[in-house]
Enzyme design. Structure first.
Site, PDB file in Angstrom:
ATOM      1  N   HIS A  23       0.854  -1.203   0.000  1.00  0.00           N
ATOM      2  CA  HIS A  23       0.000   0.000   0.000  1.00  0.00           C
ATOM      3  C   HIS A  23       0.882   1.242   0.000  1.00  0.00           C
ATOM      4  CE1 HIS A  23      -3.979   1.977   1.226  1.00  0.00           C
ATOM      5  NE2 HIS A  23      -3.101   2.960   1.074  1.00  0.00           N
TER       6      HIS A  23
ATOM      7  N   HIS B 197       1.373   4.927  -2.472  1.00  0.00           N
ATOM      8  CA  HIS B 197       0.874   5.721  -3.609  1.00  0.00           C
ATOM      9  C   HIS B 197       2.038   6.294  -4.413  1.00  0.00           C
ATOM     10  CE1 HIS B 197      -3.391   5.782  -2.271  1.00  0.00           C
ATOM     11  NE2 HIS B 197      -2.820   5.563  -1.093  1.00  0.00           N
TER      12      HIS B 197
ATOM     13  N   ARG C  84       3.336  16.653 -15.121  1.00  0.00           N
ATOM     14  CA  ARG C  84       2.663  17.196 -16.317  1.00  0.00           C
ATOM     15  C   ARG C  84       2.991  16.482 -17.617  1.00  0.00           C
ATOM     16  NH1 ARG C  84       2.835  23.673 -14.801  1.00  0.00           N
ATOM     17  NH2 ARG C  84       2.074  23.351 -12.667  1.00  0.00           N
TER      18      ARG C  84
ATOM     19  N   ASP D 159      -6.356   3.291  -8.963  1.00  0.00           N
ATOM     20  CA  ASP D 159      -7.464   3.603  -8.062  1.00  0.00           C
ATOM     21  C   ASP D 159      -8.354   4.732  -8.568  1.00  0.00           C
ATOM     22  OD1 ASP D 159      -6.026   5.926  -7.330  1.00  0.00           O
ATOM     23  OD2 ASP D 159      -6.446   5.679  -5.196  1.00  0.00           O
TER      24      ASP D 159
ATOM     25  N   GLY E  54      -8.973   8.491  -1.641  1.00  0.00           N
ATOM     26  CA  GLY E  54      -9.452   9.839  -1.340  1.00  0.00           C
ATOM     27  C   GLY E  54     -10.356   9.850  -0.114  1.00  0.00           C
TER      28      GLY E  54
ATOM     29  N   HIS F  46      -9.619   1.432  -0.423  1.00  0.00           N
ATOM     30  CA  HIS F  46      -9.441   2.024   0.902  1.00  0.00           C
ATOM     31  C   HIS F  46     -10.817   1.971   1.575  1.00  0.00           C
ATOM     32  CE1 HIS F  46      -5.940   3.903  -0.951  1.00  0.00           C
ATOM     33  NE2 HIS F  46      -5.597   4.509   0.175  1.00  0.00           N
TER      34      HIS F  46
ATOM     35  N   GLU G 170     -10.720   4.245   6.798  1.00  0.00           N
ATOM     36  CA  GLU G 170      -9.577   5.097   7.158  1.00  0.00           C
ATOM     37  C   GLU G 170     -10.076   6.328   7.915  1.00  0.00           C
ATOM     38  OE1 GLU G 170      -7.587   6.907   3.815  1.00  0.00           O
ATOM     39  OE2 GLU G 170      -5.808   7.438   4.986  1.00  0.00           O
TER      40      GLU G 170
ATOM     41  N   ASP H 132       2.131   3.996   2.664  1.00  0.00           N
ATOM     42  CA  ASP H 132       1.118   4.918   2.125  1.00  0.00           C
ATOM     43  C   ASP H 132       1.719   6.060   1.284  1.00  0.00           C
ATOM     44  OD1 ASP H 132      -1.582   5.324   1.736  1.00  0.00           O
ATOM     45  OD2 ASP H 132      -1.924   6.390   3.611  1.00  0.00           O
TER      46      ASP H 132
HETATM   47  N1  LIG Z   1      -4.083   7.972   2.861  1.00  0.00           N
HETATM   48  C1  LIG Z   1      -4.796   8.069   1.730  1.00  0.00           C
HETATM   49  N2  LIG Z   1      -6.117   7.813   1.750  1.00  0.00           N
HETATM   50  C2  LIG Z   1      -6.864   7.931   0.639  1.00  0.00           C
HETATM   51  N3  LIG Z   1      -6.367   8.320  -0.551  1.00  0.00           N
HETATM   52  C3  LIG Z   1      -5.046   8.593  -0.609  1.00  0.00           C
HETATM   53  C4  LIG Z   1      -4.236   8.480   0.505  1.00  0.00           C
HETATM   54  N4  LIG Z   1      -2.974   8.794   0.151  1.00  0.00           N
HETATM   55  C5  LIG Z   1      -2.996   9.103  -1.131  1.00  0.00           C
HETATM   56  N5  LIG Z   1      -4.240   8.988  -1.611  1.00  0.00           N
HETATM   57  C6  LIG Z   1      -4.626   9.275  -2.987  1.00  0.00           C
HETATM   58  O1  LIG Z   1      -5.350  10.450  -3.017  1.00  0.00           O
HETATM   59  C7  LIG Z   1      -6.155  10.423  -4.157  1.00  0.00           C
HETATM   60  C8  LIG Z   1      -7.289  11.431  -3.934  1.00  0.00           C
HETATM   61  C9  LIG Z   1      -7.572  12.273  -5.105  1.00  0.00           C
HETATM   62  C10 LIG Z   1      -8.872  12.964  -4.983  1.00  0.00           C
HETATM   63  O2  LIG Z   1      -9.547  12.825  -3.994  1.00  0.00           O
HETATM   64  C11 LIG Z   1      -9.355  13.833  -6.069  1.00  0.00           C
HETATM   65  C12 LIG Z   1     -10.575  14.466  -5.924  1.00  0.00           C
HETATM   66  C13 LIG Z   1     -11.019  15.316  -6.945  1.00  0.00           C
HETATM   67  C14 LIG Z   1     -10.242  15.520  -8.071  1.00  0.00           C
HETATM   68  C15 LIG Z   1      -9.026  14.882  -8.191  1.00  0.00           C
HETATM   69  C16 LIG Z   1      -8.166  15.138  -9.378  1.00  0.00           C
HETATM   70  O3  LIG Z   1      -7.172  14.432  -9.570  1.00  0.00           O
HETATM   71  O4  LIG Z   1      -8.445  16.056 -10.131  1.00  0.00           O
HETATM   72  C17 LIG Z   1      -8.578  14.019  -7.201  1.00  0.00           C
HETATM   73  C18 LIG Z   1      -6.641   9.014  -4.226  1.00  0.00           C
HETATM   74  O5  LIG Z   1      -7.023   8.586  -5.474  1.00  0.00           O
HETATM   75  C19 LIG Z   1      -5.460   8.220  -3.656  1.00  0.00           C
HETATM   76  O6  LIG Z   1      -4.725   7.582  -4.629  1.00  0.00           O
HETATM   77 ZN   LIG Z   2      -3.554   4.894   0.755  1.00  0.00          ZN
END
Ligand SMILES: Nc1ncnc2c1ncn2[C@@H]1O[C@H](CCC(=O)c2cccc(C(=O)O)c2)[C@@H](O)[C@H]1O
Ligand SMILES: [Zn+2]
Length: 374
Positions: free
Chosen positions: A48, A50, A103, A170, A204, A231, A234, A312
């Site tokens: 796990h 990212h 990018r 994911d 997320g 997930h 959490e 993580d």
């Molecule tokens: N501890 C964590 N617990 C949960 N997730 C975690 C954790 N650590 C990392 N992530 C990552 O954060 C991303 C979140 C991205 C997200 O919410 C979002 C919302 C709206 C628009 C966009 C965009 O890209 O435009 C993105 C997840 O997909 C995941 O891979």
């Molecule tokens: Zn995670």
């Protein structure tokens, strides 16, 4: 901790409450140097972690300098403050500012290769790395360029470092069903899905993002041969973990922290051998759990749940996988054999085939035996 997680809804959007525990203090105190040296050389599997959340301060600084319009500091020292989170919502906001720095396919390739180098340094033999391709394609990175970049880095890492990488794609749940559709397409279309893809996740924030709505997407991914690893639990309660099991057919649970509040759920996870991907320092850094001493990892082990320890978003949380093993050693009072068993849990819970699992498990045993008879 139980109460804390039960109020996850307030926590996730809470007002800043001051500086959290300094990452320095997250380093497991009281773990003997000798045991840390054992951990450093122990062959491991990471289940796990990212992709973007693994960008080292050096890589983040390099990308920030390349893109001066970004709010992300280009000074690695300033990053320590920048990576200090007031709550989970703040963490996601900062996380997305780093996502904005990636990018081009070359950025993706560089990041992936450097993540593999860091895993190899920690003796990680096998890692399932979570990527969020929707976040890249919606920011204009060409999907084929993205897939070629990660595959190129995966092959280079295996050849040069001996670390095997596999992918989990994911869904960023808060981005809605458009993100779910796009992620599912990228994960299941034979013309684009990468060879190294093994699993399908959901990440997320959890509040206001019910798991059941993603069932049709998980059904399609599972039908295409992917394993389900959302997930859950959490930042919300155990009902989210039940939803992940029931609706998304989860084979492992990302975090699953709040499962500790529900004895029936713990018994279910233990009986059906559904592993938890526990990330202790992450839970403190995002303030999902108040302190390491209140972390429910002991309750999981006591209930017979298969516990794996993972990192993580390590640089963002001031940790790495070795440190997470040290944290586990302290919380679970593990010696070398206990740590070797923990490492073998991750191998057993991985999506490696039988011979691949046996190879790493044998290596863990040989290393441990040599260490104890040195
Ligand atoms: N501890 C964590 N617990 C949960 N997730 C975690 C954790 N650590 C990392 N992530 C990552 O954060 C991303 C979140 C991205 C997200 O919410 C979002 C919302 C709206 C628009 C966009 C965009 O890209 O435009 C993105 C997840 O997909 C995941 O891979
Ligand atoms: Zn995670």
């Amino acid at each position: 901790m139980t109460e804390h997680i039960a109020h996850g809804e307030r926590r996730e959007h809470s007002a800043p409450t001051g500086r959290p525990e300094n990452p320095e203090h997250l380093v497991a105190p009281g773990v003997p140097r000798d045991l840390r040296a054992f951990i450093a050389g122990l062959p491991k599997a990471e289940l796990h972690v990212h992709h973007v959340g693994s960008a080292s301060p050096r890589i983040v600084a390099e990308l920030a300098a390349r893109h001066p319009d970004s709010a992300v500091p280009s000074d690695p020292e300033a990053l320590v403050d920048y990576f200090t989170f007031t709550d989970f919502a703040h963490f996601i906001q900062v996380y997305l500012s780093v996502v904005d720095l990636i990018r081009t396919p070359e950025d993706v390739r560089l990041l992936t290769y450097e993540v593999a180098r860091e895993l190899a340094r920690q003796q990680v033999r096998y890692a399932e790395l979570t990527l969020t391709p929707f976040s890249s394609t919606r920011r204009g990175i060409d999907e084929r360029g993205f897939m070629e970049a990660i595959e190129d880095a995966r092959k280079a890492a295996e050849a040069e470092f001996g670390t095997v990488l596999r992918w989990c794609f994911d869904i960023p749940g808060e981005a809605g069903l458009e993100a779910a559709e796009e992620t599912t397409r990228l994960a299941t279309d034979d013309r684009v899905r990468p060879e190294g893809l093994v699993s399908f996740g959901l990440g997320g924030p959890e509040i206001g993002v019910p798991r059941p709505q993603f069932k049709p997407y998980f059904d399609r991914a599972i039908a295409a041969g992917l394993r389900s690893v959302p997930h859950a639990g959490e930042t919300t309660g155990p009902e989210t973990v039940w939803d992940a099991l029931t609706h998304l057919r989860a084979e492992r649970i990302g975090h699953g922290t709040s499962s500790a509040q529900d004895p029936k759920l713990l018994a279910h996870l233990a009986e059906h051998r559904v592993p938890l991907e526990v990330c202790p320092t992450s839970n403190i850094a995002t303030r999902a759990v108040r302190s390491l001493d209140e972390h429910p990892i002991r309750e999981f082990v006591r209930a017979g749940v298969l516990v794996t320890v993972n990192s993580d978003d390590p640089p963002m949380f001031g940790t790495d996988l070795n440190n997470e093993y040290a944290v586990a050693a302290r919380l679970l009072d593990l010696d070398e054999r206990g740590l070797a068993d923990l490492a073998k849990n991750a191998v057993r819970a991985s999506f490696l085939d039988g011979p691949g699992q046996a190879r790493i498990a044998d290596e863990i045993d040989a290393y441990t035996m040599a260490w104890l008879t040195r």
